[in-house]
Motif scaffolding. Structure first.
Motif, PDB file in Angstrom:
ATOM      1  N   LEU A 141       0.841  -1.206   0.458  1.00 54.40           N
ATOM      2  CA  LEU A 141      -0.072   0.054   0.044  1.00 54.40           C
ATOM      3  C   LEU A 141       1.031   1.383   0.061  1.00 54.40           C
ATOM      4  CD1 LEU A 141      -2.319  -1.027   3.018  1.00 54.40           C
ATOM      5  CD2 LEU A 141      -3.216  -1.326  -0.148  1.00 54.40           C
ATOM      6  N   GLY A 142       0.228   1.991  -1.125  1.00 53.06           N
ATOM      7  CA  GLY A 142       1.565   3.441  -0.796  1.00 53.06           C
ATOM      8  C   GLY A 142      -0.078   5.077  -0.005  1.00 53.06           C
ATOM      9  N   VAL A 143       0.661   6.076  -0.421  1.00 53.74           N
ATOM     10  CA  VAL A 143      -0.611   7.273  -0.133  1.00 53.74           C
ATOM     11  C   VAL A 143       0.265   8.208  -0.799  1.00 53.74           C
ATOM     12  CG1 VAL A 143      -1.288   6.430   2.504  1.00 53.74           C
ATOM     13  CG2 VAL A 143       1.133   8.249   2.240  1.00 53.74           C
ATOM     14  N   MET A 144      -0.772   9.178  -1.438  1.00 54.05           N
ATOM     15  CA  MET A 144      -0.361  10.571  -1.935  1.00 54.05           C
ATOM     16  C   MET A 144      -0.988  11.076  -1.214  1.00 54.05           C
ATOM     17  SD  MET A 144       0.261   9.025  -5.936  1.00 54.05           S
ATOM     18  CE  MET A 144       0.781  10.785  -6.544  1.00 54.05           C
ATOM     19  N   GLY A 145      -0.488  12.549  -1.990  1.00 53.57           N
ATOM     20  CA  GLY A 145      -1.655  13.582  -1.803  1.00 53.57           C
ATOM     21  C   GLY A 145      -1.582  14.890  -2.348  1.00 53.57           C
ATOM     22  N   GLN A 164       4.491   1.357   1.668  1.00 51.87           N
ATOM     23  CA  GLN A 164       5.342   0.568   0.842  1.00 51.87           C
ATOM     24  C   GLN A 164       6.092   2.207  -0.022  1.00 51.87           C
ATOM     25  OE1 GLN A 164       4.324  -1.594   1.527  1.00 51.87           O
ATOM     26  NE2 GLN A 164       5.968  -3.238   1.942  1.00 51.87           N
ATOM     27  N   ALA A 165       5.286   3.246  -0.639  1.00 51.33           N
ATOM     28  CA  ALA A 165       5.406   4.391  -0.948  1.00 51.33           C
ATOM     29  C   ALA A 165       4.800   5.339   0.017  1.00 51.33           C
ATOM     30  CB  ALA A 165       5.434   3.979  -2.636  1.00 51.33           C
ATOM     31  N   ALA A 166       5.273   6.500  -0.839  1.00 49.38           N
ATOM     32  CA  ALA A 166       4.585   7.965  -0.239  1.00 49.38           C
ATOM     33  C   ALA A 166       4.802   9.135  -1.549  1.00 49.38           C
ATOM     34  CB  ALA A 166       5.209   8.384   0.902  1.00 49.38           C
ATOM     35  N   ILE A 167       4.112  10.008  -2.125  1.00 48.82           N
ATOM     36  CA  ILE A 167       4.703  11.250  -2.679  1.00 48.82           C
ATOM     37  C   ILE A 167       3.479  12.219  -2.655  1.00 48.82           C
ATOM     38  CG2 ILE A 167       4.493  11.495  -4.858  1.00 48.82           C
ATOM     39  CD1 ILE A 167       4.597   8.532  -5.771  1.00 48.82           C
ATOM     40  N   PRO A 168       4.135  12.678  -1.489  1.00 53.05           N
ATOM     41  CA  PRO A 168       3.606  14.635  -1.542  1.00 53.05           C
ATOM     42  C   PRO A 168       3.582  15.846  -2.590  1.00 53.05           C
ATOM     43  CG  PRO A 168       5.538  14.122  -0.153  1.00 53.05           C
ATOM     44  CD  PRO A 168       5.879  12.808  -1.001  1.00 53.05           C
ATOM     45  N   LEU A 169       2.535  15.494  -3.300  1.00 53.46           N
ATOM     46  CA  LEU A 169       2.827  16.610  -4.107  1.00 53.46           C
ATOM     47  C   LEU A 169       2.425  17.897  -3.957  1.00 53.46           C
ATOM     48  CD1 LEU A 169       0.151  14.454  -5.634  1.00 53.46           C
ATOM     49  CD2 LEU A 169       2.546  14.378  -6.931  1.00 53.46           C
ATOM     50  N   PRO A 179      12.924  13.159  10.066  1.00 53.03           N
ATOM     51  CA  PRO A 179      13.732  11.854  10.155  1.00 53.03           C
ATOM     52  C   PRO A 179      13.181  10.380  10.220  1.00 53.03           C
ATOM     53  CG  PRO A 179      13.810  12.572  11.800  1.00 53.03           C
ATOM     54  CD  PRO A 179      13.363  13.947  10.965  1.00 53.03           C
ATOM     55  N   GLU A 180      11.755  10.119  11.262  1.00 54.55           N
ATOM     56  CA  GLU A 180      11.192   8.758  11.086  1.00 54.55           C
ATOM     57  C   GLU A 180      10.842   8.331  10.108  1.00 54.55           C
ATOM     58  OE1 GLU A 180       8.872  12.204  13.686  1.00 54.55           O
ATOM     59  OE2 GLU A 180      10.040  12.144  11.864  1.00 54.55           O
ATOM     60  N   LEU A 181      10.677   8.834   9.412  1.00 53.95           N
ATOM     61  CA  LEU A 181      10.654   7.975   8.403  1.00 53.95           C
ATOM     62  C   LEU A 181      10.763   7.159   7.757  1.00 53.95           C
ATOM     63  CD1 LEU A 181       7.966  10.028   8.199  1.00 53.95           C
ATOM     64  CD2 LEU A 181       8.195   9.928   4.941  1.00 53.95           C
ATOM     65  N   ARG A 182      11.021   5.799   7.674  1.00 52.20           N
ATOM     66  CA  ARG A 182      10.837   4.456   6.734  1.00 52.20           C
ATOM     67  C   ARG A 182      10.347   3.865   4.946  1.00 52.20           C
ATOM     68  NH1 ARG A 182      13.680   6.200   9.706  1.00 52.20           N
ATOM     69  NH2 ARG A 182      14.486   5.106  12.032  1.00 52.20           N
ATOM     70  N   THR A 183       9.619   4.988   4.862  1.00 51.24           N
ATOM     71  CA  THR A 183       8.781   4.150   3.653  1.00 51.24           C
ATOM     72  C   THR A 183       8.865   4.602   2.584  1.00 51.24           C
ATOM     73  OG1 THR A 183       6.417   4.760   4.783  1.00 51.24           O
ATOM     74  CG2 THR A 183       6.786   4.724   2.383  1.00 51.24           C
ATOM     75  N   PRO A 184       9.861   4.797   1.682  1.00 57.40           N
ATOM     76  CA  PRO A 184       9.894   4.899  -0.125  1.00 57.40           C
ATOM     77  C   PRO A 184       9.320   6.330   0.134  1.00 57.40           C
ATOM     78  CG  PRO A 184      10.641   2.582   0.364  1.00 57.40           C
ATOM     79  CD  PRO A 184       9.706   3.165   0.816  1.00 57.40           C
ATOM     80  N   ARG A 245       8.408   0.248  -8.010  1.00 60.43           N
ATOM     81  CA  ARG A 245       9.169   0.087  -8.262  1.00 60.43           C
ATOM     82  C   ARG A 245       8.959   0.151  -6.854  1.00 60.43           C
ATOM     83  NH1 ARG A 245      12.466  -1.367  -6.244  1.00 60.43           N
ATOM     84  NH2 ARG A 245      15.214  -1.561  -5.734  1.00 60.43           N
ATOM     85  N   PHE A 246       8.518   0.505  -5.904  1.00 61.63           N
ATOM     86  CA  PHE A 246       8.327   0.174  -4.486  1.00 61.63           C
ATOM     87  C   PHE A 246       6.825  -0.205  -3.857  1.00 61.63           C
ATOM     88  CE2 PHE A 246      11.310   3.869  -4.888  1.00 61.63           C
ATOM     89  CZ  PHE A 246      12.556   3.203  -4.435  1.00 61.63           C
ATOM     90  N   ILE A 247       5.796  -0.267  -4.273  1.00 61.93           N
ATOM     91  CA  ILE A 247       4.616  -0.814  -4.162  1.00 61.93           C
ATOM     92  C   ILE A 247       4.809  -2.172  -4.628  1.00 61.93           C
ATOM     93  CG2 ILE A 247       2.628  -1.067  -4.346  1.00 61.93           C
ATOM     94  CD1 ILE A 247       1.967   1.883  -3.954  1.00 61.93           C
TER      95      ILE A 247
END
Length: 278
Positions: A141-145, A164-169, A179-184, A245-247
């Motif tokens: 699973l991933g998130v975007m916004g 598995q993935a995060a994409i802030p737009l 610094p806590e993030l572990r999600t690509p 690539r990551f999900i």
């Protein structure tokens, strides 16, 4: 025709044997830039009255079940906006082999921390209660916004490291350090953004991510804060590649991310760590 179909089926089976999460044919620049990918797409509306923790939305998904389950991504709109502002991403990403949930938020003025919680609530609904839950692999699973929804995607990744993935737009958030993030994470900024300038939002977000994390920073050239609200080939191209690539752990898409893309008429700057490790 028959021979070509046989070759495609055989190569697809070989790829599936190596990585069971690979979906779709061999990618090309043309295929990831195309308005629609390999899969026909269906959609289903989720009314707000039928859910808790977020404001409903629309699920876009590959119509065929022949390839098994798919990874999924939830996408949040920005401040004062509704899902219509990011709806173009639904069929575009779903046609590449994802289940995509574009959501409405509880109110249009929800802040990033709330939007992060709502993204996670939407993913939980998608995987546990939705009519398409059998098509979704809940481990991928991933998130975007967009804008505050982009800030919310960082909050969601912070709260749920297993994403598995995060994409802030063109993301906005008062918290500048992650610094806590572990999600690509692929951070997308815009050189002409006056609402969430890259110097005080996207760049600090990216620079604060752990050095060991698979991460990238894409700054759009000739773009504004609201560029993600309309169909955009550059956003789609790199979002598809990042999610694949990551999900899906589909290394066929690594070549679109590494070596790092060079500045161009649509890219002001691209930073990242290559090759990717996860």
């Amino acid at each position: 025709m028959a021979v070509g179909g046989l070759v495609t089926a055989q190569s697809g089976s070989a790829g599936a044997a190596e990585n069971p999460y690979e979906r779709g044919p061999e990618p090309t620049v043309s295929s990831i830039e195309a308005p629609r990918g390999h899969y026909a797409v269906s959609e289903t509306r989720v009314p707000s009255l039928g859910v808790t923790g977020f404001g409903g939305g629309t699920i876009y998904y590959p119509t065929s079940t022949a390839d098994g389950t798919f990874g999924a991504v939830a996408i949040s709109p920005g401040f004062t906006a509704t899902q219509s502002s990011i709806s173009w991403l639904g069929p575009r990403l779903a046609s590449q082999g994802f289940v995509v949930f574009t959501i409405d938020t509880l109110t249009t003025v929800d802040q990033p921390d709330s939007r992060g919680e709502q993204l996670l609530a939407a993913l939980d609904y998608l995987t546990q209660r939705s009519t398409v839950r059998g098509r979704v692999d809940s481990s991928r699973l991933g998130v975007m916004g967009h804008s505050m929804g982009g800030g919310g995607s960082l909050e969601a990744a912070k709260s749920r490291p297993g994403l598995q993935a995060a994409i802030p737009l063109t993301g906005w958030n008062l918290d500048k350090t992650w610094p806590e993030l572990r999600t690509p994470t692929l951070v997308v900024g815009a050189d002409g953004d006056t609402v969430a300038p890259v110097s005080s939002h996207s760049e600090p977000f990216y620079e604060s991510l752990p050095g060991s994390l698979d991460k990238a920073y894409l700054e759009l050239n000739g773009a504004s804060h609201f560029t993600p609200n309309t169909s955009n080939t550059t956003i789609a191209k790199y979002s598809v590649s990042w999610l694949k690539r990551f999900i899906d752990n589909d290394v066929r898409y690594e070549r679109f991310l590494c070596p790092l893309p060079r500045p161009s008429t649509t890219i002001e700057e691209y930073r990242g760590n290559c090759p990717h490790t996860s």
